[in-house]
Design an enzyme around this catalytic site. Structure first.
Site, PDB file in Angstrom:
ATOM      1  N   CYS A  76      -5.399   0.099   6.293  1.00 37.95           N
ATOM      2  CA  CYS A  76      -5.948   1.454   6.180  1.00 37.95           C
ATOM      3  C   CYS A  76      -7.134   1.416   5.224  1.00 37.95           C
ATOM      4  CB  CYS A  76      -4.876   2.453   5.721  1.00 37.95           C
ATOM      5  SG  CYS A  76      -4.369   2.281   3.988  1.00 37.95           S
TER       6      CYS A  76
ATOM      7  N   CYS B 162      -6.297  -2.583   1.198  1.00 33.99           N
ATOM      8  CA  CYS B 162      -5.296  -2.615   2.255  1.00 33.99           C
ATOM      9  C   CYS B 162      -5.964  -3.044   3.558  1.00 33.99           C
ATOM     10  CB  CYS B 162      -4.647  -1.244   2.419  1.00 33.99           C
ATOM     11  SG  CYS B 162      -3.435  -1.186   3.764  1.00 33.99           S
TER      12      CYS B 162
ATOM     13  N   ASP C  99      20.091  -1.850 -19.684  1.00 31.90           N
ATOM     14  CA  ASP C  99      19.969  -2.936 -18.718  1.00 31.90           C
ATOM     15  C   ASP C  99      18.877  -3.899 -19.194  1.00 31.90           C
ATOM     16  OD1 ASP C  99      19.603  -4.621 -16.577  1.00 31.90           O
ATOM     17  OD2 ASP C  99      19.242  -3.046 -15.104  1.00 31.90           O
TER      18      ASP C  99
ATOM     19  N   CYS D 108       0.100   3.399   3.413  1.00 33.05           N
ATOM     20  CA  CYS D 108       0.599   3.070   4.751  1.00 33.05           C
ATOM     21  C   CYS D 108       1.735   2.060   4.748  1.00 33.05           C
ATOM     22  CB  CYS D 108      -0.542   2.558   5.627  1.00 33.05           C
ATOM     23  SG  CYS D 108      -1.094   0.880   5.209  1.00 33.05           S
TER      24      CYS D 108
ATOM     25  N   CYS E  56       0.838  -1.202   0.000  1.00 34.00           N
ATOM     26  CA  CYS E  56       0.000   0.000   0.000  1.00 34.00           C
ATOM     27  C   CYS E  56       0.868   1.245   0.000  1.00 34.00           C
ATOM     28  CB  CYS E  56      -0.901  -0.028   1.234  1.00 34.00           C
ATOM     29  SG  CYS E  56      -1.932   1.444   1.429  1.00 34.00           S
TER      30      CYS E  56
END
Length: 446
Positions: free
Chosen positions: A237, A234, A360, A215, A212
Site C-alpha cells: 500500500c 509497505c 512479568d 494493510c 504495516c
C-alpha cells in the site's frame, strides 16, 4: 480565586514538604490531595498558562525530552511549569502545577512541559487540551500492565480525539507512531534521521512494527537505526516513512554526539545514539512553536541529566553512570551506550518486579545481553528483587555474574575493588532509591 483552590494548594505544598522530610518524593500524594479538595484545580491552573502547553508521550525518552525542553524554554527567558521527576500520571501532572504555585495560589508560567504516561492521557486530557504532543516512539513495555502495543496505540488515538487541534510532533522513523499520527486527524509534523548511520544491523532486532498497520503486509526497511526505527515502506500500500520536517544528518556517536539538525550544527557531550532523537524532538518542538532558539548548544552543554537518565556521580575515585533500562528497546540502547566506552568498566544490573515495573520479567529474554561478553566489561553484578532471573538470563549467554541483592552493598563493593568506571542500569522502581543512595554516598565524601 476560590478558597477551595487556595486550600488545595496549601494542603498539597504541606504534603510535599512532609514527604520530603520522610525521604519520599510525595508527588502522587500532593496531586491526589489537591484533586480531592478541588476537582477543577488542574483545568483552572492549566488555563493560567500564558502561551502553550506541551505534553511528551512515548515509551522511551519521555523524561529526558521533557526536562530538556523545559531547560531550552527557560534558556530563552521563558517561565515554565514542568514535572521534572517523571511523575507522569494524573496526580503527578496536578502536582507539577500546584507545587509551582505561589502561596497566594497564582502561577507565573509562559509554558508548561508535562510528561504524560500513555495510559494516563485519557485521564489528563479532559482537564486541559495540550497545544503540542511530542510522540517519540512506541515500544513493547510492561505487558502485564499495558498488554500488547495495540492497546497503547488505541488509548493514544482516543486521547488525540479529545484534543483535535493539538499538533503532534512525531518521530517519523517509527512506523507505529507515524501511523497513529496520520490516522488521528490531528495536524502533525515529523522529525527523524534521514540517512543510514550504522553499516550493519541484524534484521532480527526489529521486534515491533514489522507489519504495516494500514494493510497488514510485512514492511520493507531500506535501513534502520535500532528496534523498528528507520526508513520503511509497505510494498502493498502507500504507507511509508514520510518526508521529515526536522532531519538529523551527518550523525557521529561515541563519547560525544555530533550532528546537523536542519543545517544547524549540534555537538554535545552526551552518550547514547538514542539521544539524537531526544535532542531532535526538543529542537522540532521549539521551532514548531515559533520560539526563537538561541544558544542551543550552550543549553545542551549545561543541561544536567536528572533522575537516573545518564546521571553522573563521582564517589571515592569511581565515576558512576546511572541510567534507566525498563524494556527491551531501552535496554539494548543502554548496552550500546555502555559499549561505546571501550575502557575497562564494571556493570551493575538491578531488576525489580514491583507493580510499577510490571511483574512479568520475561522481557529480559528479548534483550541482547550476549553483547556484554566484551572483555572491557570486567565484572557484572546482578541486584534487586529479580536478581536470580537476571543471573539466569546471563548464564544462558555464558556470561558469569556476581549476585548481590542489595544495591548499596553492590555499589560499595565495586567502588572498593572495581575499575573506577561503573555503570548502573536499573528498572523503574529502583531508580529513585538508587539515585538517593548514590547521592548520599557522594555527599559522604564532603
Amino acid at each position: 480565586m476560590k478558597i477551595r483552590r487556595l486550600f488545595a494548594i496549601w494542603a498539597s505544598k504541606l504534603t510535599g514538604f512532609v514527604c520530603k522530610l520522610l525521604g519520599k518524593q510525595g508527588l502522587t500524594w500532593s496531586g491526589k490531595i489537591a484533586l480531592t479538595i478541588d476537582p477543577d484545580i488542574l483545568t483552572e491552573m492549566a488555563a493560567d498558562v500564558r502561551e502553550k502547553i506541551f505534553v511528551v508521550c512515548g515509551t522511551n525518552g519521555k523524561t529526558t525530552i521533557n526536562n530538556l525542553l523545559c531547560s531550552t524554554l527557560e534558556g530563552q527567558g521563558k517561565k515554565v511549569i514542568c514535572n521534572h521527576s517523571g511523575s507522569n500520571m494524573l496526580n503527578g501532572a496536578i502536582a507539577a502545577f500546584v507545587l509551582s504555585a505561589k502561596w497566594n495560589g497564582k502561577i507565573d508560567a509562559d509554558y508548561a512541559c508535562i510528561e504524560v504516561d500513555e495510559a494516563s492521557t485519557l485521564r489528563i486530557f479532559p482537564h486541559f487540551k495540550p497545544d503540542y504532543m511530542i510522540l517519540n516512539n512506541l515500544f513493547r513495555d510492561q505487558l502485564d500492565r499495558y498488554g500488547e502495543i495495540d492497546i497503547t496505540m488505541n488509548l493514544l488515538k482516543d486521547a488525540m480525539r479529545i484534543a483535535p487541534e493539538m499538533t503532534i510532533i512525531v518521530n517519523g522513523d517509527d512506523a507505529l507512531s507515524t501511523y497513529l499520527a496520520q490516522e488521528s486527524g490531528n495536524p502533525y509534523v515529523t522529525y527523524g534521521i534521514q540517512e543510514q548511520v550504522f553499516e550493519e544491523q541484524s534484521i532480527n532486532e526489529i521486534k515491533e512494527g514489522r507489519f504495516c498497520k494500514k494493510c497488514g503486509a510485512k514492511l520493507f526497511y531500506n535501513f534502520y537505526h535500532y528496534s523498528q526505527l528507520g526508513d520503511y515502506h509497505c510494498p502493498n500500500c502507500d504507507f511509508h516513512r514520510p518526508e521529515l520536517n526536522y532531519n538529523a544528518s551527518n550523525v557521529k556517536t561515541g563519547k560525544v554526539l555530533d550532528f546537523d539538525a536542519n543545517g544547524e550544527h549540534i555537538h554535545v557531550n552526551y552518550r547514547g545514539f538514542y539521544n539524537v532523537y531526544n535532542i531532535l524532538a526538543v529542537y522540532a518542538a521549539v521551532k514548531e512553536a515559533g520560539i526563537p532558539l538561541q544558544n542551543f548548544n550552550e543549553i545542551l552543554g549545561k543541561y544536567n541529566p536528572e533522575n537516573g537518565r545518564m546521571e553522573h556521580f563521582s564517589i571515592k575515585g569511581t565515576e558512576i553512570i546511572l541510567n534507566l533500562a525498563k524494556n527491551p528497546a531501552g535496554f539494548n540502547q543502554n548496552i550500546s551506550a555502555v559499549m561505546e566506552d571501550d575502557s575497562p568498566k564494571d556493570l551493575i544490573i538491578l531488576i525489580n518486579d514491583n507493580d510499577q515495573d510490571g511483574i512479568d520479567v520475561s522481557w529480559l529474554w528479548d534483550v541482547d545481553f550476549d553483547r556484554l561478553g566484551d572483555p572491557s566489561i570486567r565484572s557484572i553484578t546482578v541486584s534487586g528483587i529479580r536478581c536470580q532471573d537476571m543471573r539466569l538470563r546471563l548464564k544462558y549467554v555464558d556470561i558469569p555474574s556476581i549476585l548481590e541483592p542489595d544495591i548499596e552493598t553492590a555499589v560499595r563493593k565495586r567502588i572498593a575493588d572495581g575499575t573506577r568506571n561503573l555503570y548502573v542500569l536499573v528498572n523503574y522502581t529502583a531508580l529513585y532509591s538508587t539515585h538517593n543512595i548514590l547521592k548520599r554516598m557522594e555527599g559522604e565524601q564532603s
